[in-house]
Write a protein that holds these residues in place. Structure first.
Motif, mmCIF file in Angstrom:
data_model
loop_
_atom_site.group_PDB
_atom_site.id
_atom_site.type_symbol
_atom_site.label_atom_id
_atom_site.label_comp_id
_atom_site.label_asym_id
_atom_site.label_seq_id
_atom_site.Cartn_x
_atom_site.Cartn_y
_atom_site.Cartn_z
ATOM 1 N N PRO A 197 0.823 -1.209 0.000
ATOM 2 C CA PRO A 197 0.000 0.000 0.000
ATOM 3 C C PRO A 197 0.859 1.261 0.000
ATOM 4 C CG PRO A 197 -0.834 -1.566 1.594
ATOM 5 C CD PRO A 197 0.500 -2.090 1.114
ATOM 6 N N ILE A 198 0.450 2.234 -0.779
ATOM 7 C CA ILE A 198 1.154 3.510 -0.855
ATOM 8 C C ILE A 198 1.009 4.264 0.474
ATOM 9 C CG2 ILE A 198 1.292 5.718 -2.070
ATOM 10 C CD1 ILE A 198 2.191 3.261 -3.725
ATOM 11 N N ALA A 199 -0.194 4.249 1.053
ATOM 12 C CA ALA A 199 -0.436 4.924 2.335
ATOM 13 C C ALA A 199 0.226 4.122 3.458
ATOM 14 C CB ALA A 199 -1.935 5.062 2.595
ATOM 15 N N ARG A 200 1.099 4.768 4.208
ATOM 16 C CA ARG A 200 1.847 4.076 5.263
ATOM 17 C C ARG A 200 0.952 3.384 6.288
ATOM 18 N NH1 ARG A 200 4.814 9.005 5.349
ATOM 19 N NH2 ARG A 200 3.683 9.537 7.224
ATOM 20 N N HIS A 201 -0.171 4.013 6.648
ATOM 21 C CA HIS A 201 -1.006 3.416 7.704
ATOM 22 C C HIS A 201 -1.739 2.155 7.246
ATOM 23 C CE1 HIS A 201 -3.699 6.280 5.689
ATOM 24 N NE2 HIS A 201 -4.680 5.509 6.080
ATOM 25 N N LEU A 217 -2.745 -5.676 0.700
ATOM 26 C CA LEU A 217 -2.149 -5.532 -0.626
ATOM 27 C C LEU A 217 -2.898 -4.436 -1.360
ATOM 28 C CD1 LEU A 217 -0.109 -7.055 -2.606
ATOM 29 C CD2 LEU A 217 -2.175 -8.095 -3.548
ATOM 30 N N GLU A 218 -2.196 -3.631 -2.143
ATOM 31 C CA GLU A 218 -2.863 -2.600 -2.956
ATOM 32 C C GLU A 218 -2.743 -2.945 -4.434
ATOM 33 O OE1 GLU A 218 -2.402 2.109 -4.082
ATOM 34 O OE2 GLU A 218 -2.050 1.506 -2.009
ATOM 35 N N ILE A 219 -3.862 -2.890 -5.128
ATOM 36 C CA ILE A 219 -3.834 -3.009 -6.581
ATOM 37 C C ILE A 219 -3.492 -1.616 -7.097
ATOM 38 C CG2 ILE A 219 -5.131 -3.545 -8.676
ATOM 39 C CD1 ILE A 219 -6.876 -5.414 -6.930
ATOM 40 N N ARG A 262 -6.565 -8.406 3.331
ATOM 41 C CA ARG A 262 -7.295 -7.259 2.777
ATOM 42 C C ARG A 262 -6.602 -6.802 1.502
ATOM 43 N NH1 ARG A 262 -6.930 -1.326 5.324
ATOM 44 N NH2 ARG A 262 -8.730 -0.356 4.341
ATOM 45 N N CYS A 263 -7.391 -6.336 0.563
ATOM 46 C CA CYS A 263 -6.869 -5.776 -0.681
ATOM 47 C C CYS A 263 -7.587 -4.448 -0.907
ATOM 48 C CB CYS A 263 -7.126 -6.738 -1.835
ATOM 49 S SG CYS A 263 -6.344 -6.259 -3.380
ATOM 50 N N ILE A 264 -6.819 -3.410 -1.235
ATOM 51 C CA ILE A 264 -7.392 -2.088 -1.464
ATOM 52 C C ILE A 264 -7.013 -1.588 -2.850
ATOM 53 C CG2 ILE A 264 -7.399 -1.474 0.984
ATOM 54 C CD1 ILE A 264 -4.898 0.296 0.390
ATOM 55 N N THR A 265 -7.762 -0.619 -3.317
ATOM 56 C CA THR A 265 -7.432 0.088 -4.552
ATOM 57 C C THR A 265 -8.206 1.394 -4.558
ATOM 58 O OG1 THR A 265 -7.089 -0.162 -6.942
ATOM 59 C CG2 THR A 265 -9.215 -0.926 -6.053
ATOM 60 N N TYR A 266 -7.894 2.229 -5.502
ATOM 61 C CA TYR A 266 -8.538 3.534 -5.618
ATOM 62 C C TYR A 266 -9.050 3.721 -7.033
ATOM 63 C CZ TYR A 266 -5.826 4.507 -1.401
ATOM 64 O OH TYR A 266 -5.285 4.458 -0.147
ATOM 65 N N THR A 267 -10.148 4.462 -7.153
ATOM 66 C CA THR A 267 -10.624 4.920 -8.463
ATOM 67 C C THR A 267 -10.778 6.428 -8.390
ATOM 68 O OG1 THR A 267 -12.961 4.690 -7.859
ATOM 69 C CG2 THR A 267 -11.919 2.804 -8.984
ATOM 70 N N GLN A 268 -10.853 7.049 -9.529
ATOM 71 C CA GLN A 268 -11.210 8.459 -9.546
ATOM 72 C C GLN A 268 -12.698 8.538 -9.221
ATOM 73 O OE1 GLN A 268 -9.879 10.226 -13.242
ATOM 74 N NE2 GLN A 268 -7.761 10.220 -12.543
#
Length: 154
Positions: free
Chosen positions: A50-54, A61-63, A93-99
């Motif tokens: 993950p890009i975010a440290r917390h 895992l971040e996509i 846990r898996c995270i990701t972001y969209t616009q």
């Protein structure tokens, strides 16, 4: 469509050619490709810390990117494949972001849930006046985003 392993270099080249608003990621934990019946690469996904440290707790895992040539259900297939691989590796846990203006239909189809909206943030260039003219403006600076996640059911 067939899921296949690919190298970071292959994923980066595909993203550089096809992604509409982001550059290829610099690193990853793994990448997944999606090929059509003729064996042509039609989509890629990269996953990493993950890009975010917390969020970087060792179990998340971040996509970082998904990118396709537009075939129906390709993005959902990639999100699902990354999550299956992540679960097999022990991620919780898996995270990701969209616009914010993107629907998230591919994520919902793969089982992800919308967590929260994030306000626009200044781009990396805003963090240093001295480097401002040397930094590339491509990225998500100034764009509202949405955080999505999927968790292992215990």
């Amino acid at each position: 469509m067939v899921i296949s392993p690919i190298t970071l270099k292959t994923a980066q080249a595909f993203i550089a050619q096809h992604h509409r608003h982001n550059k290829p990621p610099r690193g990853h934990k793994f990448s997944i490709g999606l090929k059509n019946a003729a064996g042509e690469l039609i989509g890629v996904a990269t996953a990493g810390r993950p890009i975010a440290r917390h969020f970087d707790d060792g179990l998340t895992l971040e996509i970082n990117r998904t990118c396709t040539t537009g075939e129906r259900n390709a993005n959902s297939a990639l999100y699902g494949a990354v999550w299956r691989a992540a679960r097999a590796m022990g991620y919780q846990r898996c995270i990701t972001y969209t616009q914010a203006d993107e629907s998230g239909a591919s994520l919902r189809a793969a089982g992800f849930v919308r967590v929260r909206e994030l306000p626009p943030r200044p781009g990396w260039a805003a963090s240093s006046v001295a480097l401002k003219d040397k930094r590339d403006p491509i990225g998500n600076g100034g764009v509202s985003r949405v955080l999505w996640e999927i968790r292992r059911v215990v």
